[in-house]
Design an enzyme around this catalytic site. Sequence first.
Site: not given
Ligand code: LER
Ligand code: MN
Length: 262
Positions: A146, A240
């Site tokens: 990521e 998220e």
């Molecule tokens: C942190 O900003 C993020 O996007 C998460 O997915 C990191 O694990």
């Molecule tokens: Mn993330």
Amino acid sequence: MKIAIQENLLPGKTLREKFLIAEKLGFDGIELWGRGIEKRISEIESVLSISKVPISTICSGYKGDLLGSSRSEREAAIKDIKFKLEVAAKLNAVGLIVVPTFGGPKLPDLYPLYKDVKELEYRLLVEELKDIGKHADEVGVFILLEPLNRYETHFLNRLEQAIKICKDVNMEHVKIMADFFHMNIEEASIPESLKIAKDYIRHIHLADSNRWLPGFGHTDFKSAFKVLKNSNYKYFMALECYVPEPKEESLRKSLAYLKSLL
Ligand code: LER
Ligand code: MN
């Protein structure tokens, strides 16, 4: 394309309640937090036995640091990532989200042996991923690299950097995930970057420009989803982001907005 949600975003006091609410709202998957997941396996399995909503992914939360300054930190990260890949396989998840390092560099600058510390970090990470990637191949789930924005990591910020790592590691289960919030800061064009990375993306994080629910900011999801549709993206996209009150109503609204674009 399937829409998932991180467990902490869901209303509900217990995991069981959260799964039931996710199902009622129409989510296709739930992303679990990696930290301490080993202590929750039996609870998760018992909820899965009564839920139609599968686990999409496990988000990070492993011990140590792949680019930490001590051997013990790096070994701890390698060991715990391998273990969490096994957990992901046991729960039928797509894979484990891996951020190579948070914050600034922890390794020394070994110039003139390496041009700068990032070159040393890069070589180290490729070696580590070849080892972890072998385990990922064996258990059949993805390591999902990521990229984060520059305020959260100095190392991996854009999809094109993650593609280079995947090419150099060259293993079936070392792939990438694209987070719309970070892309909004780091990529020149979200749709263009998705197009370039299409063969490598196995997971997505969704958030609007302000990291609120999609539909509550100014990110152009329509153009981005068009690219994903054209490239037959079939994996999960997990929310998220911040969920404004009243939570159930906001989630329902955002999900309807996303589905209208799919
Ligand atoms: C942190 O900003 C993020 O996007 C998460 O997915 C990191 O694990
Ligand atoms: Mn993330």
